[in-house]
Design a protein around this motif. Structure first.
Motif, PDB file in Angstrom:
ATOM      1  N   GLN A 167       8.914  28.248 -35.464  1.00  0.00           N
ATOM      2  CA  GLN A 167       9.532  28.841 -34.277  1.00  0.00           C
ATOM      3  C   GLN A 167       8.480  29.488 -33.386  1.00  0.00           C
ATOM      4  N   LEU A 168       7.475  30.119 -34.003  1.00  0.00           N
ATOM      5  CA  LEU A 168       6.397  30.738 -33.234  1.00  0.00           C
ATOM      6  C   LEU A 168       5.626  29.677 -32.443  1.00  0.00           C
ATOM      7  N   ALA A 169       5.312  28.563 -33.110  1.00  0.00           N
ATOM      8  CA  ALA A 169       4.598  27.476 -32.427  1.00  0.00           C
ATOM      9  C   ALA A 169       5.435  26.906 -31.288  1.00  0.00           C
ATOM     10  N   ASP A 170       6.734  26.751 -31.541  1.00  0.00           N
ATOM     11  CA  ASP A 170       7.617  26.210 -30.499  1.00  0.00           C
ATOM     12  C   ASP A 170       7.700  27.149 -29.298  1.00  0.00           C
ATOM     13  N   GLU A 171       7.762  28.452 -29.570  1.00  0.00           N
ATOM     14  CA  GLU A 171       7.829  29.422 -28.467  1.00  0.00           C
ATOM     15  C   GLU A 171       6.570  29.357 -27.613  1.00  0.00           C
ATOM     16  N   ASN A 172       5.415  29.309 -28.283  1.00  0.00           N
ATOM     17  CA  ASN A 172       4.158  29.225 -27.538  1.00  0.00           C
ATOM     18  C   ASN A 172       4.082  27.940 -26.722  1.00  0.00           C
ATOM     19  N   ALA A 173       4.486  26.834 -27.366  1.00  0.00           N
ATOM     20  CA  ALA A 173       4.455  25.543 -26.672  1.00  0.00           C
ATOM     21  C   ALA A 173       5.440  25.524 -25.511  1.00  0.00           C
ATOM     22  N   ASN A 174       6.632  26.120 -25.720  1.00  0.00           N
ATOM     23  CA  ASN A 174       7.637  26.136 -24.654  1.00  0.00           C
ATOM     24  C   ASN A 174       7.159  26.959 -23.463  1.00  0.00           C
ATOM     25  N   ALA A 175       6.442  28.051 -23.747  1.00  0.00           N
ATOM     26  CA  ALA A 175       5.919  28.868 -22.646  1.00  0.00           C
ATOM     27  C   ALA A 175       4.937  28.061 -21.805  1.00  0.00           C
ATOM     28  N   VAL A 176       4.078  27.290 -22.483  1.00  0.00           N
ATOM     29  CA  VAL A 176       3.121  26.457 -21.755  1.00  0.00           C
ATOM     30  C   VAL A 176       3.857  25.339 -21.019  1.00  0.00           C
ATOM     31  N   GLN A 177       4.827  24.712 -21.691  1.00  0.00           N
ATOM     32  CA  GLN A 177       5.578  23.630 -21.059  1.00  0.00           C
ATOM     33  C   GLN A 177       6.331  24.115 -19.828  1.00  0.00           C
ATOM     34  N   LYS A 178       6.811  25.365 -19.883  1.00  0.00           N
ATOM     35  CA  LYS A 178       7.503  25.922 -18.723  1.00  0.00           C
ATOM     36  C   LYS A 178       6.546  26.062 -17.548  1.00  0.00           C
ATOM     37  N   ALA A 179       5.337  26.571 -17.833  1.00  0.00           N
ATOM     38  CA  ALA A 179       4.338  26.713 -16.774  1.00  0.00           C
ATOM     39  C   ALA A 179       3.898  25.342 -16.261  1.00  0.00           C
ATOM     40  N   VAL A 180       3.627  24.419 -17.198  1.00  0.00           N
ATOM     41  CA  VAL A 180       3.219  23.064 -16.804  1.00  0.00           C
ATOM     42  C   VAL A 180       4.355  22.364 -16.060  1.00  0.00           C
ATOM     43  N   GLY A 181       5.599  22.606 -16.523  1.00  0.00           N
ATOM     44  CA  GLY A 181       6.751  21.991 -15.869  1.00  0.00           C
ATOM     45  C   GLY A 181       6.903  22.446 -14.431  1.00  0.00           C
ATOM     46  N   GLY A 182       6.646  23.740 -14.174  1.00  0.00           N
ATOM     47  CA  GLY A 182       6.703  24.236 -12.805  1.00  0.00           C
ATOM     48  C   GLY A 182       5.660  23.579 -11.928  1.00  0.00           C
ATOM     49  N   PHE A 183       4.448  23.444 -12.464  1.00  0.00           N
ATOM     50  CA  PHE A 183       3.372  22.780 -11.731  1.00  0.00           C
ATOM     51  C   PHE A 183       3.711  21.314 -11.503  1.00  0.00           C
ATOM     52  N   SER A 184       4.281  20.687 -12.545  1.00  0.00           N
ATOM     53  CA  SER A 184       4.665  19.282 -12.441  1.00  0.00           C
ATOM     54  C   SER A 184       5.745  19.082 -11.375  1.00  0.00           C
ATOM     55  N   THR A 185       6.752  19.960 -11.374  1.00  0.00           N
ATOM     56  CA  THR A 185       7.815  19.859 -10.368  1.00  0.00           C
ATOM     57  C   THR A 185       7.249  20.009  -8.968  1.00  0.00           C
ATOM     58  N   LEU A 242       0.816  -1.212   0.000  1.00  0.00           N
ATOM     59  CA  LEU A 242       0.000   0.000   0.000  1.00  0.00           C
ATOM     60  C   LEU A 242       0.851   1.263   0.000  1.00  0.00           C
ATOM     61  N   ALA A 243       1.945   1.243   0.776  1.00  0.00           N
ATOM     62  CA  ALA A 243       2.807   2.425   0.820  1.00  0.00           C
ATOM     63  C   ALA A 243       3.426   2.697  -0.539  1.00  0.00           C
ATOM     64  N   VAL A 244       3.777   1.637  -1.250  1.00  0.00           N
ATOM     65  CA  VAL A 244       4.343   1.802  -2.591  1.00  0.00           C
ATOM     66  C   VAL A 244       3.280   2.311  -3.560  1.00  0.00           C
ATOM     67  N   VAL A 245       2.085   1.757  -3.457  1.00  0.00           N
ATOM     68  CA  VAL A 245       0.995   2.141  -4.357  1.00  0.00           C
ATOM     69  C   VAL A 245       0.728   3.641  -4.272  1.00  0.00           C
ATOM     70  N   ALA A 246       0.623   4.161  -3.058  1.00  0.00           N
ATOM     71  CA  ALA A 246       0.289   5.573  -2.883  1.00  0.00           C
ATOM     72  C   ALA A 246       1.364   6.474  -3.479  1.00  0.00           C
ATOM     73  N   GLY A 247       2.628   6.185  -3.183  1.00  0.00           N
ATOM     74  CA  GLY A 247       3.706   7.024  -3.699  1.00  0.00           C
ATOM     75  C   GLY A 247       3.835   6.951  -5.205  1.00  0.00           C
ATOM     76  N   VAL A 248       3.803   5.738  -5.755  1.00  0.00           N
ATOM     77  CA  VAL A 248       3.957   5.563  -7.201  1.00  0.00           C
ATOM     78  C   VAL A 248       2.791   6.189  -7.962  1.00  0.00           C
ATOM     79  N   SER A 249       1.578   6.063  -7.431  1.00  0.00           N
ATOM     80  CA  SER A 249       0.423   6.636  -8.131  1.00  0.00           C
ATOM     81  C   SER A 249       0.541   8.151  -8.230  1.00  0.00           C
ATOM     82  N   PHE A 250       1.079   8.784  -7.206  1.00  0.00           N
ATOM     83  CA  PHE A 250       1.267  10.238  -7.235  1.00  0.00           C
ATOM     84  C   PHE A 250       2.290  10.605  -8.306  1.00  0.00           C
ATOM     85  N   VAL A 251       3.395   9.852  -8.360  1.00  0.00           N
ATOM     86  CA  VAL A 251       4.430  10.119  -9.360  1.00  0.00           C
ATOM     87  C   VAL A 251       3.886   9.925 -10.773  1.00  0.00           C
ATOM     88  N   THR A 252       3.267   8.777 -11.028  1.00  0.00           N
ATOM     89  CA  THR A 252       2.786   8.488 -12.381  1.00  0.00           C
ATOM     90  C   THR A 252       1.629   9.409 -12.764  1.00  0.00           C
TER      91      THR A 252
END
Length: 846
Positions: free
Chosen positions: A249-267, A21-31
């Protein structure tokens, strides 16, 4: 040995489940976090790729502070005359000017601005029907003149219908428009929950930007011409300060901005997932330590039958691997469910995410099994070595006990770990910045927890004796037995309590930090601000029209007014924040204390700085200060210096100077001071008469402003507590597991107690009281460690405005009480199991 190990595992299915159970709870949060992050990145990448698929080249001004990429602040506008120049470049199939800005609508039925959960309100020019368009009409028609179209998601949520007269708030005064249609963006009803309002181009220029100016110019290439080639052709005709980038490049910049925000939330989420895994490791270690102690004769019999030390050690490690594999598999499946729940939770805050299925990458599966199996293997390493040390002769001795190391050596190791961890923690919080600093803090905190956990057996007996002292007086012999059981094995009690300690320590640390933040806000408002009223946007980070500040100036009873804006500049090679306001009102409303020069000389071409920064940067009053703005470098004269202020920051400029370099034309904040002879209620009515037309602005006096800041702190703490609750739940499983195994270990003892007259009810009470003592012990340790962490965090954030330390005694006492209640809850299953034992069979157990 393999067959034997598998039979042992299958014979004790309940033990396997409790351990996993202890493994399940921790791993589920990570995944769950990884799946959600990958899903968000994929959906937004797809969305931006679709939005920009018809764009070959984008032309915009260069942001000098952030280089060629889209920066933190809006780029300066592109002159409208450049559009015709670009249309004349060979290979251009179509070119249109794009206008973007801030706009929100007032719901005509409620009179309120729609809550977007922090998503922006976007105003833009309508480009539907052009070769560069990514929008299509969902209902109605395109706008002309005093008309608007709104994204379908926002219109549906607000209950808007075509023909409604809708008030729109932009940088100017509010204006009423007729809703003539709704639209989708690349097939999506909404873009991340943002409200998007589209005007025709002339109207968009008038209310969002300026006549004959564009935010950018989008270009489509003729068939067969590459984006790179067209970009190079266009770049040759552009004036200085303007650049061309490809659509990719424009699409990548927009996507990178979102990924940066999502990455912060993910971290952020992964940090709490790591805490859960860390807590789980304690549970697994404790479980396998108890299992080895209970199976001494079984292990000795294996040795007597020919199994060597290595085989016994590998047998226990294999058991741990199976537990880890089972837990990781279940955690992987639950992680997908958790990702869906997190997505629903985000939507509940008003943020509509683009549609799309969950994304399961191979990385997620690998991480899930790596975390589950590696953590259990590491946690079971020491118990496995102890198992291998069981001699064959122990099979013939019922009283054989595994040897343990001296508590003196353990105490020295615990002090060393705690000391090193504390030093790393303080160093990481005060001396190191960025990702490396966060890593140092994490390592330091982990070593502190390991150190305290190592020391805890030394503390377990005296503290549990003190905690359990009232039990014999209240519950008689049952209370005394419960206390003695908790004191009997200090190593086991300490290990069980350590898991709970981690979760409650973090709760205590954030409670101390939150109380210090709230107290600091109160002190700052009272001592470092000179305003009586504070006006702020109703949405997070949402600016509002500067017309409000202009309209308030000169009103009866109002002495001083300033709007506040801020953005990024570069001084002495470092990016920093510039704060801007009215040059007359700003020094007084921020309660600045002049050190050198004259703060009243703040205006065009000047800057004022705090005295500490002036000394560190080597400037002097009257000297030219080189400043790199988004539109390029310039020099400002240092007019004066002031004592360090947590609110004002390091650098201040006037609004007029700010407007020369930034395209940010919205106030983020307005401060108002009333005249000495004015009545506060009358002035409030004056302010309300101005802001009545701006439902996106809230007016607060000093006490209301402080309460609002405290509410925001409480909301953030509430979110953190919810995430930490998983670690506490895992610790709860640990207490359940330990008590359940302890009941099995004491089967004969329980039978004898029942035989001499202890009732089932008394037995259940004894187990519960034992659990309460252990849980309160863990809570006391957690409060002590958490209080230190909270103090360290407060000290580290002194430069961020947390200049006072406050100790939330009521919250800390509540944490300890919650610890005791968790003990009662954890003991329900083991206590019932103990009470149901057959007396004769229990006595006959060896």
């Amino acid at each position: 040995m393999l067959r034997t190990t598998l039979k042992i595992l299958l014979a004790r299915k309940l033990r396997l489940v409790l351990s996993a159970l202890a493994v399940v709870a921790g791993v589920s949060f990570v995944t769950g976090t990884l799946v959600l992050t990958d899903t968000l990145n994929h959906t937004f990448d797809t969305l931006f790729a679709n939005v920009t698929k018809n764009i070959s080249v984008s032309v915009r001004t260069i942001n000098a502070v952030d280089g060629d990429s889209a920066g933190n602040s809006p780029n300066r506008p592109v002159p409208g005359s450049l559009l015709e120049v670009i249309k004349g470049v060979p290979g251009v199939r179509a070119a249109i000017g794009d206008v973007d800005g801030t706009a929100v609508f007032v719901n005509p039925r409620t009179g309120k601005v729609r809550d977007t959960g922090g998503a922006p309100g976007i105003g833009t020019s309508w480009d539907g029907g052009t070769p560069l368009s990514a929008v299509d009409i969902a209902s109605g028609r395109e706008p002309h003149g005093q008309e608007i179209v709104v994204d379908k998601g926002s219109a549906d949520k607000a209950g808007l219908v075509i023909g409604d007269q809708v008030t729109v708030l932009t940088k100017g005064t509010p204006a009423v428009y007729t809703l003539v249609g709704t639209f989708r963006v690349s097939g999506q009803d909404s873009v991340g929950g943002a409200t998007v309002i589209a005007f025709d181009t002339p109207t968009a220029q008038r209310v969002l930007l300026a006549p004959d100016e564009f935010t950018s110019i989008r270009v489509a290439a003729v068939a067969g011409l590459s984006q790179t080639e067209l970009r190079d052709r266009i770049a040759r005709v552009l004036p200085a300060g303007v650049e061309a980038i490809t659509g990719k490049q424009l699409a990548d910049e927009n996507a990178n901005a979102v990924q940066k925000a999502v990455g912060g939330f993910s971290t952020f989420l992964l940090v709490f997932a790591g805490i859960s895994v860390f807590v789980g490791a304690f549970i697994i270690f404790n479980t396998f330590t108890m299992l080895v102690a209970q199976r001494v004769r079984e292990l000795a019999l294996l040795r007597a039958l020919g199994a060597n030390r290595r085989q016994v050690r590998l047998s226990v490690q294999f058991e741990a691997g199976v537990v880890g594999f089972v837990g990781a598999t279940a955690g992987l499946l639950l992680g997908a469910v958790l990702a869906l729940l997190l997505r629903v939770a985000i939507a509940a805050f008003g943020v509509s995410l683009p549609s799309g299925g969950l994304v399961f990458r191979p990385r997620t599966v690998i991480v899930a099994y790596a975390v589950g199996i590696v953590v259990t293997a590491v946690a079971a390493f020491i118990p496995a070595r102890k198992a291998a040390s069981v001699p064959p002769v122990a099979a013939m001795r019922e009283t054989f006990v595994l040897p343990t190391r001296s508590l003196r050596i353990r105490g020295m190791a615990g002090c060393a770990l705690s000391g090193i961890g504390a030093l790393l923690l303080v160093y990481g919080l005060t001396a190191v910045t960025g990702k490396s600093g966060a890593a140092v803090v994490g390592i330091g905190a982990g070593l502190c927890f390991l150190g305290i956990a190592t020391l805890s057996p030394l503390l377990a007996r005296p503290i549990t004796r003190f905690i359990g002292a009232p039990l014999p007086l209240v519950f008689g012999a049952t209370g005394r037995l419960g206390r003695e059981n908790a004191m009997r094995n200090p190593r086991r009690s300490a290990s069980t309590a350590s898991a709970l300690m981690i979760g409650l320590a973090l709760v205590s640390a954030f409670s101390v930090l939150g109380a210090s933040i709230k107290y600091s806000v109160k002190e700052t408002v009272s001592n470092s601000l000179g305003a009586d009223f504070y006006l702020a946007g109703s949405g997070f980070g949402q600016g509002f029209s500067p017309e409000i500040a202009r309209s308030l100036r000169g009103r009866p009873g109002i002495d001083l007014v300033t709007g506040l804006r801020s953005d990024i500049a570069e001084i002495k090679g470092k990016k920093t924040t510039l704060l801007a306001g009215d040059p007359v009102a700003l020094p007084q409303l921020l309660a600045l204390h002049q050190v050198n020069g004259d703060l009243a000389k703040l205006g065009n071409g000047t800057i004022i700085m705090d005295s500490d920064t002036v000394t560190a940067d080597g400037f002097a009053v009257g000297q030219q200060v080189p400043v790199l703005f988004p539109d390029g470098p310039t020099t400002l004269t240092l007019a004066g210096t002031y004592k360090k202020s947590q609110v004002a920051g390091k650098y201040l400029v006037s609004l007029s100077e700010f407007s020369r370099h930034y395209n940010s034309d919205l106030d983020m904040f307005v401060m108002v001071r009333i005249a000495s002879d004015a009545k506060i209620d009358q002035v409030r009515n004056e302010i309300s008469s101005v802001t009545r037309s701006y439902p996106n602005v809230q007016v607060r006096d000093q006490s209301e402003f402080v309460r609002q800041q405290e509410k925001q702190v409480d909301q953030l703490l509430g979110f953190v507590y919810v995430l930490l609750a998983l670690a506490v739940v895992i610790a709860l499983f640990g207490i359940v597991n330990t008590l359940a195994l302890s009941v099995i270990e004491r089967t004969r003892e329980i039978g004898l107690l029942r035989a001499v007259g202890m009732s089932r009810r008394q037995l259940r009470r004894m187990v519960r009281l034992e659990a309460v003592v252990i849980a309160v012990f863990g809570a006391v340790l957690g409060v002590a460690v958490g209080s230190f962490f909270g103090w360290a965090l407060t000290l580290a954030l002194k430069d961020q405005g947390i200049n006072a330390f406050a100790y939330p005694l009521g919250t800390i006492v509540t944490v300890v009480i919650i610890g005791g209640l968790l003990g009662v809850l954890a003991a329900i299953f083991p206590a019932r199991r103990a009470a149901k034992m057959d007396i004769l069979r229990a006595i006959a157990t060896t």
